[in-house]
Structure formats: C-alpha cells, structure tokens
Scaffold this motif. Structure first.
Motif, PDB file in Angstrom:
ATOM      1  N   MET A   1       0.857  -1.192   0.000  1.00 41.62           N
ATOM      2  CA  MET A   1       0.000   0.000   0.000  1.00 41.62           C
ATOM      3  C   MET A   1       0.894   1.242   0.000  1.00 41.62           C
ATOM      4  N   ALA A   2       1.682   1.339  -1.044  1.00 44.78           N
ATOM      5  CA  ALA A   2       2.652   2.439  -1.094  1.00 44.78           C
ATOM      6  C   ALA A   2       1.989   3.772  -1.431  1.00 44.78           C
ATOM      7  N   ASP A   3       0.757   3.745  -1.950  1.00 41.16           N
ATOM      8  CA  ASP A   3       0.158   5.039  -2.345  1.00 41.16           C
ATOM      9  C   ASP A   3      -0.601   5.692  -1.209  1.00 41.16           C
ATOM     10  N   ASN A   4      -0.578   5.090  -0.010  1.00 43.57           N
ATOM     11  CA  ASN A   4      -1.271   5.755   1.091  1.00 43.57           C
ATOM     12  C   ASN A   4      -0.592   7.075   1.400  1.00 43.57           C
ATOM     13  N   LYS A   5      -1.403   8.121   1.471  1.00 40.12           N
ATOM     14  CA  LYS A   5      -0.862   9.463   1.711  1.00 40.12           C
ATOM     15  C   LYS A   5      -1.748  10.241   2.665  1.00 40.12           C
ATOM     16  N   GLY A   6      -1.110  11.039   3.499  1.00 41.06           N
ATOM     17  CA  GLY A   6      -1.842  11.967   4.327  1.00 41.06           C
ATOM     18  C   GLY A   6      -2.271  11.404   5.667  1.00 41.06           C
ATOM     19  N   VAL A   7      -2.749  12.323   6.490  1.00 37.25           N
ATOM     20  CA  VAL A   7      -3.183  11.986   7.843  1.00 37.25           C
ATOM     21  C   VAL A   7      -4.674  12.265   7.933  1.00 37.25           C
ATOM     22  N   MET A   8      -5.405  11.352   8.567  1.00 34.60           N
ATOM     23  CA  MET A   8      -6.849  11.519   8.700  1.00 34.60           C
ATOM     24  C   MET A   8      -7.212  11.480  10.170  1.00 34.60           C
ATOM     25  N   VAL A   9      -8.097  12.376  10.576  1.00 35.27           N
ATOM     26  CA  VAL A   9      -8.538  12.403  11.973  1.00 35.27           C
ATOM     27  C   VAL A   9     -10.043  12.182  12.032  1.00 35.27           C
ATOM     28  N   PHE A  10     -10.453  11.144  12.731  1.00 37.21           N
ATOM     29  CA  PHE A  10     -11.877  10.911  12.982  1.00 37.21           C
ATOM     30  C   PHE A  10     -12.290  11.886  14.075  1.00 37.21           C
ATOM     31  N   CYS A  11     -13.225  12.795  13.737  1.00 36.93           N
ATOM     32  CA  CYS A  11     -13.607  13.854  14.683  1.00 36.93           C
ATOM     33  C   CYS A  11     -14.916  13.519  15.376  1.00 36.93           C
ATOM     34  N   GLU A  12     -14.846  13.359  16.683  1.00 36.65           N
ATOM     35  CA  GLU A  12     -16.078  13.114  17.436  1.00 36.65           C
ATOM     36  C   GLU A  12     -16.853  14.411  17.598  1.00 36.65           C
ATOM     37  N   VAL A  13     -18.167  14.254  17.595  1.00 33.95           N
ATOM     38  CA  VAL A  13     -19.058  15.392  17.773  1.00 33.95           C
ATOM     39  C   VAL A  13     -19.780  15.209  19.101  1.00 33.95           C
ATOM     40  N   ALA A  14     -19.807  16.254  19.910  1.00 36.55           N
ATOM     41  CA  ALA A  14     -20.527  16.171  21.181  1.00 36.55           C
ATOM     42  C   ALA A  14     -21.411  17.394  21.314  1.00 36.55           C
ATOM     43  N   ASN A  15     -22.686  17.193  21.586  1.00 36.39           N
ATOM     44  CA  ASN A  15     -23.661  18.279  21.729  1.00 36.39           C
ATOM     45  C   ASN A  15     -23.629  19.246  20.545  1.00 36.39           C
TER      46      ASN A  15
ATOM     47  N   ARG B   1      -2.145  17.646  12.444  1.00 35.14           N
ATOM     48  CA  ARG B   1      -1.510  18.733  11.669  1.00 35.14           C
ATOM     49  C   ARG B   1       0.017  18.609  11.743  1.00 35.14           C
ATOM     50  N   LYS B   2       0.520  18.383  12.945  1.00 36.36           N
ATOM     51  CA  LYS B   2       1.974  18.265  13.144  1.00 36.36           C
ATOM     52  C   LYS B   2       2.544  17.103  12.326  1.00 36.36           C
ATOM     53  N   LEU B   3       1.836  15.964  12.379  1.00 40.76           N
ATOM     54  CA  LEU B   3       2.312  14.777  11.663  1.00 40.76           C
ATOM     55  C   LEU B   3       2.260  15.021  10.155  1.00 40.76           C
ATOM     56  N   ALA B   4       1.162  15.638   9.704  1.00 43.32           N
ATOM     57  CA  ALA B   4       1.015  15.912   8.273  1.00 43.32           C
ATOM     58  C   ALA B   4       2.121  16.847   7.801  1.00 43.32           C
ATOM     59  N   ASP B   5       2.433  17.852   8.613  1.00 46.54           N
ATOM     60  CA  ASP B   5       3.500  18.784   8.252  1.00 46.54           C
ATOM     61  C   ASP B   5       4.850  18.071   8.201  1.00 46.54           C
TER      62      ASP B   5
ATOM     63  N   ALA C   1     -17.965  21.196   9.342  1.00 46.84           N
ATOM     64  CA  ALA C   1     -16.795  21.057   8.468  1.00 46.84           C
ATOM     65  C   ALA C   1     -15.903  22.293   8.539  1.00 46.84           C
ATOM     66  N   GLU C   2     -16.535  23.483   8.567  1.00 51.90           N
ATOM     67  CA  GLU C   2     -15.754  24.723   8.634  1.00 51.90           C
ATOM     68  C   GLU C   2     -14.939  24.782   9.924  1.00 51.90           C
ATOM     69  N   GLU C   3     -15.539  24.277  10.995  1.00 55.20           N
ATOM     70  CA  GLU C   3     -14.838  24.242  12.281  1.00 55.20           C
ATOM     71  C   GLU C   3     -13.568  23.397  12.176  1.00 55.20           C
ATOM     72  N   ALA C   4     -13.720  22.228  11.551  1.00 54.21           N
ATOM     73  CA  ALA C   4     -12.576  21.314  11.422  1.00 54.21           C
ATOM     74  C   ALA C   4     -11.466  21.986  10.617  1.00 54.21           C
ATOM     75  N   ILE C   5     -11.838  22.778   9.628  1.00 58.71           N
ATOM     76  CA  ILE C   5     -10.837  23.488   8.816  1.00 58.71           C
ATOM     77  C   ILE C   5     -10.126  24.548   9.665  1.00 58.71           C
ATOM     78  N   LYS C   6     -10.932  25.270  10.469  1.00 55.22           N
ATOM     79  CA  LYS C   6     -10.330  26.280  11.364  1.00 55.22           C
ATOM     80  C   LYS C   6      -9.286  25.661  12.285  1.00 55.22           C
ATOM     81  N   TYR C   7      -9.527  24.397  12.667  1.00 61.49           N
ATOM     82  CA  TYR C   7      -8.603  23.711  13.580  1.00 61.49           C
ATOM     83  C   TYR C   7      -7.481  22.978  12.851  1.00 61.49           C
ATOM     84  N   GLY C   8      -7.386  23.165  11.544  1.00 57.68           N
ATOM     85  CA  GLY C   8      -6.179  22.665  10.866  1.00 57.68           C
ATOM     86  C   GLY C   8      -6.365  21.712   9.706  1.00 57.68           C
ATOM     87  N   ALA C   9      -7.611  21.277   9.410  1.00 57.92           N
ATOM     88  CA  ALA C   9      -7.793  20.290   8.335  1.00 57.92           C
ATOM     89  C   ALA C   9      -7.724  20.944   6.957  1.00 57.92           C
TER      90      ALA C   9
END
Lengths: 265, 332
Positions: free
Chosen positions: B1-15, B30-34, B53-61
């Motif tokens: 699986m040499a083409d795997n690229k990038g870091v993915m974060v499963f984001c939990e939602v609460a309230n 973000r640190k790992l991706a950088d 989704a916009e929130e997740a982008i604000k936090y670095g995605a």
C-alpha cells in the motif's frame, strides 16, 4: 448458554512499583519475586459469564494463550466456576501483537464450536491494549460490544450496558456475540473450597498450533503487524519537595502557601 | 500500500460541536502531516454534522470528509466501522487518528483489523520517524509502569490519543479547506448491536475527567466520613473528588470515583493523593497528572517518588488545616 472466556497470565499489576523492572536483554517487564496472576480483566470477564451461568445455566470454557503457563495460576477460572480450561500453549503462540494473538484464539474458538457469548476483558493489565476482543470480533464476524458493565439475556439476544464517559448506553445485541467486560461488572467472586478442589482434579486441555490448524507465520511473533520497538521506564525526577513544620497543621499551611506560590491553586 | 498518503482524523461530535478530543486530534494530526509534507483530512460522521466542516478546517484540516445520514445519529459500531472503512478506502491515508474515548477505543481496533492493518490505543506521544517516515506511537503499558513505542509496516497506521495528551491549534478562520461529501450507503439491517438508550449518570459536583484539580483519598482515609473531609477541601478549589481502589472496594465511595487501572484514567493539572500509597494499579490512572501533591504518614510511600510537593503526616491533621488556609488564599 454456551460461553467462552479468554484469560491471560500476566505479571501481578498489584505488586509494589519498586519490584517492576525491565529486562534490557529481552526487552520484557518483570515483577521481581512476585508470582504471576490471572489478569484482573479476565477475572471480570469470567465473573460476567458466571453471573449468566448462575441465572440461566450452561457451560463456560476458559481459554488461555501462552507458554509454560503456571497451572495454579491459569486454573483460577476453573476454581471460580468455569467448566473447562483449554490452553493454547506453545512457544510459537507467545509475544504476538493483538492481531496474531487473536488469530490463534479465533482458531481455537472455531474448534470449540458452538457458543452464545465469547467474553474478553476490556484490556489486559500488561499491554493495556484493549484490542484482542475487537480483533476476535472482526476475525469471527461477530457483533461486538466493548466496555460492558451489565448483561441480561433475552430470547436470542443480550441486553447489555456499556460504559461511557458520563454514564452508560443500553445496547441490544444478537447472539452469538463478543463482549469485552469492564470492572464495573462487579468484584470477581472468590473461589470456594469446593471450586478449588474441583480445579485441582481437572487437567487443562492443551492445544498446539497443529491442533487448531494455524500457519506458523500468522501467530505469535511471526504474525505481528504492530511491533514494539522500545520498552522503557519513564525517567522520574524524584524530586518531591517535602513541606515540614513543627506540627502537621503548620506543614499544611506551608503547603498551601507553596502551592499558591507555584500558581497551582 | 505504497500510495497511502496523508493523515486523517476521525472527529467526534458532542452536543452539536466538535468535541475537545477532536480538536486535540486535529492539532496532533496537523503536526504529523507537516512532518510528512502531506495533507490533513478530518472525518465527520453523524446526522446534521455538515455544518461542523468549517470548524474542522479552522482547527487545521485541509480536507473534510462528511458522512451525514439519519442512520448515523448515534454511535452504532457496526455503522461507524462500515462508514470509516469506506472513507478510508476512498481517501487512502497513511495515518488515522481517533480519541481514546468510549467511541475511539471501540472503533479504532475494529477498523484497523477490517482494513488489514493494526492500531495502537491510548497514545500519549506521536511522531514521525525521520529515517523511515513511519509513525512512532508511544503509549503507557504495564499500568503506566513503562512506556512502549510501537510501529507498524501496514497502512493505514491507526492510533488513538489519550484525552488532553495532544494540543489543539488555535482556531483560525483564515484557514481554507475542501469539503467532500461521502454517501453512507448503509442498510439498517447492518446494525447488529443496537443502542436502545443513553443514560447520563449525574454525579454531584465536578466530573473527574474534566476537573483541573482532583482530590483523591486512599485506604488510609478509613471510611465514608473521611471523604466528607476531602470534599471540604475540594469545594474552594472547584476540584473533583476521586479514590484509589480500596475505598471503592469497601463501598465507602461509588466505584465511578475510582482512579486507576480498573477505574478512570485522568490527567488533571493538580492531583492531590491523600493517604494513597501509590500502587502501580493506582498510578496507572493518575500518572499523567501535571502536578501530584502527596499527603501520607509513611515517608517511604511510593507516592512521594511521583509527587512534586508533599507533606509527611496524618491526613486527619493536615487536610483540615490545609482546607482552612486554602479557603483564605483563594477568597483573598
């Protein structure tokens, strides 16, 4: 109800921290001078199964993987009330990761055959991984509920309570299923004299890799996907500042002032 | 699986919001991706989660995969594993992070084994090995007596992170990202373990996991009345109260208060260990605390090896005097 519980022989997690050492040569942890025990979570899982056996009747088989397992340790589930004990005992089985360990356990479960519930502990007290249960569910294609604290058997289903950070969820799961048990299930029962005597007389069944038809490359070290590259003890500064006074009360006042100074309160 | 690229974060939602653990995961991701010079993707799974989704982008995605479906209203592992499996196969990341929560510890291993890879749970440190570019996953083992570093050759490399072990980025509205909608494609019959009810157990005062300061008592407290004395110290400090295993086993306090291997794992700023010897079993639950304060009559107690400040003495004399002085200091 036919039930299976997976248990593990581990170094005693209740032993004083001072007896904990890492043997650099083998990259393994030892509790110097303290005998091993059955993992506490395996005992919680055994207790969960025995509660069902008490209420509904049935049979409980304990399954334990390792090598040179101490009989007096691994017989604990028998003395608590389990009916049978099967050991996967061979050098080829040990030092696996969650995947290769679950692979061997799954093959043994298939050989045992029919069951309604397969139990594991929430995690083991040595690896603190919490992955063998979910791995077994994936390999065997079973529905799985983790962190279980209460179980009620209904017709062809189990109604279970699963721990969350601020309470619990009530989950209905079809049988057969896999449950990983948390400590909230309640204190494991003490073996009775009768149980201890029965366990003494009962010899465990021992299965080798060939008995469960697993390829050598898929179990133990050879089957690992996750590799431990380093095991170490975090360096402790060991610099506790002891506040003293002529009386305990005076020391307490000094502590309060020092905590304020350090901006901790 | 040499083409795997990038870091993915499963984001939990609460309230209806991004959970704290999700922002921590994005910070770590973000640190790992950088370090890899690759992108960070967030995954949002639920009902009505698109707005986050916009929130997740604000936090670095850089990218946000959104799976919005009425069947995903609550966490059902059969559904969430199937959806994450689908998203992971579509995005092909080399790393997936989740939180070490009741959801993450259930989802991460199942997903890993379904994808033919592995997971390391409860990591307190994550880094990219400069030589191999693989993920170094550090986690406490043996109830905190030791730490282990794991690596895996399979992709994606999956890890959960301990609550508060990672640091979120400051949200920045100037960050831009792409939102990708993914169809859940779920059948209700796929759900074999069905959640019937969610029960919140109200505990008095401040939750152990959330508290900045925790006051815990051990066997030496001697009975339920002693814990009332500790509660008096907790009040002015807005602290939660906890216990080691013996007070719970003896029924002095509810088992939900237990801190340790068979209880809660917490990492407050300040942890008061009162009449607690500091067994491995207990330290597994609190060794992540930033500052441990020990009060014990035994100067040889292990807890003094873990503590930053301590008083050697009888807690019955020390704690009331400490409470009086603390009240004076925090009100003044």
């Amino acid at each position: 109800m036919d039930m299976i519980v997976c248990v593990k022989q581990v170094i005693d997690p209740e032993a004083p921290p001072a007896s904990f050492k890492i043997d650099a040569a083998s990259n393994k942890a030892v509790m110097a001078g303290v005998p091993p025990v059955i993992d506490p979570y395996g005992e919680f899982a055994t207790e969960a199964a025995l509660k069902i056996k008490d209420a509904k009747g049935g049979k409980l088989t304990a399954l334990c993987l390792g090598n040179a397992l101490l009989r007096e340790v691994v017989k604990k589930p028998l003395s608590m009330g389990a009916d049978d004990l099967i050991l996967l005992e061979d050098p080829a089985f040990v030092d696996g990761d969650a995947w290769s360990t679950a692979f061997a356990l799954a093959a043994a479960v298939k050989k045992i055959g029919k069951f309604d519930i397969l139990f594991c502990g929430r995690e083991a007290s040595d690896t603190n991984a919490g992955e063998v249960g979910p791995a077994l569910a994936e390999i065997l294609g079973l529905p799985c509920v983790t962190l279980v604290k209460k179980i009620e058997i209904l017709d062809g289903k189990a109604k279970v309570e699963r721990m969350t950070a601020d309470g619990y969820e009530v989950i209905e799961v079809t049988l057969p299923c896999l449950l990983t048990v948390s400590n909230e299930i309640g204190e494991p029962r003490y073996p009775t004299i009768k149980g201890i005597m029965a366990a003494k007389r009962k010899e465990p069944v021992v299965w080798k890799p060939a008995d469960i038809a697993v390829e050598a490359g898929k179990i133990g070290v050879a089957g690992q996907r996750a590799k431990m590259t380093k095991l170490f003890q975090p360096v402790k500064e060991g610099k506790c500042e002891i506040l003293t006074g002529d009386t305990p009360e005076e020391a307490a006042v000094k502590l309060a002032l020092r905590l304020r100074e350090a901006k901790l309160i | 699986m040499a083409d795997n690229k990038g870091v993915m974060v499963f984001c939990e939602v609460a309230n209806g919001k991004l959970a704290g653990i999700a922002t921590e995961g994005l910070g770590a991701g973000r640190k790992l991706a950088d370090a890899l010079g690759e992108e960070l993707a967030a995954v949002l799974i639920g009902t009505g989660v698109s707005a986050l989704a916009e929130e997740a982008i604000k936090y670095g995605a850089n990218k946000v995969y959104v799976v919005d479906d009425p069947l995903l209203n609550e966490y059902h592992n059969d559904a969430f594993i199937a959806v994450m499996d689908k998203v992971a196969r579509q995005a092909n990341p080399q790393i997936i992070l989740m939180g070490q929560t009741s959801i993450g510890r259930d989802l991460a291993p199942r997903l890993a084994f379904r994808l033919g890879t592995s997971a390391t749970l409860d990591c307190i440190e994550l880094a990219i090995d400069p030589a191999t570019k693989r993920l170094l996953q550090t986690k406490p083992v043996y109830g905190g007596n030791a730490r282990a570093i794991f690596t895996m050759d399979t992709n994606p490399q999956i890890a959960t992170t301990r609550i508060k072990a990672m640091t979120p980025l400051a949200p920045d509205a100037a960050r831009k990202g792409e939102v990708i909608k993914v169809d859940a494609g779920l059948q209700p019959s796929a759900i074999k373990a069905k959640m019937l009810q969610k029960v919140k157990e109200e505990i008095e005062g401040i939750k152990l996991e959330d508290a900045q300061i925790v006051i815990s008592g051990g066997r030496g407290i001697g009975g339920p009345d002693g814990f009332k004395v500790l509660a008096e110290l907790a009040k002015p400090l807005k602290a939660a109260t906890g216990a080691s295993r013996p007070p719970c086993d003896n029924g002095w306090v509810p088992s939900t208060m237990q801190v340790g291997l068979t209880g809660k794992i917490i990492a407050p700023e300040v942890y008061f260990a009162i009449a607690i010897s500091g067994s491995s079993q207990h330290m597994s639950g609190c060794s992540g605390s930033k500052n441990i304060i020990a009060i014990n009559k035994d100067p040889e107690a292990n807890i003094f090896r873990e503590a930053r400040f301590g008083v050697v003495g009888d807690w019955k004399k020390v704690v009331p005097a400490l409470t009086t002085k603390v009240k004076e200091l925090v009100s003044g």
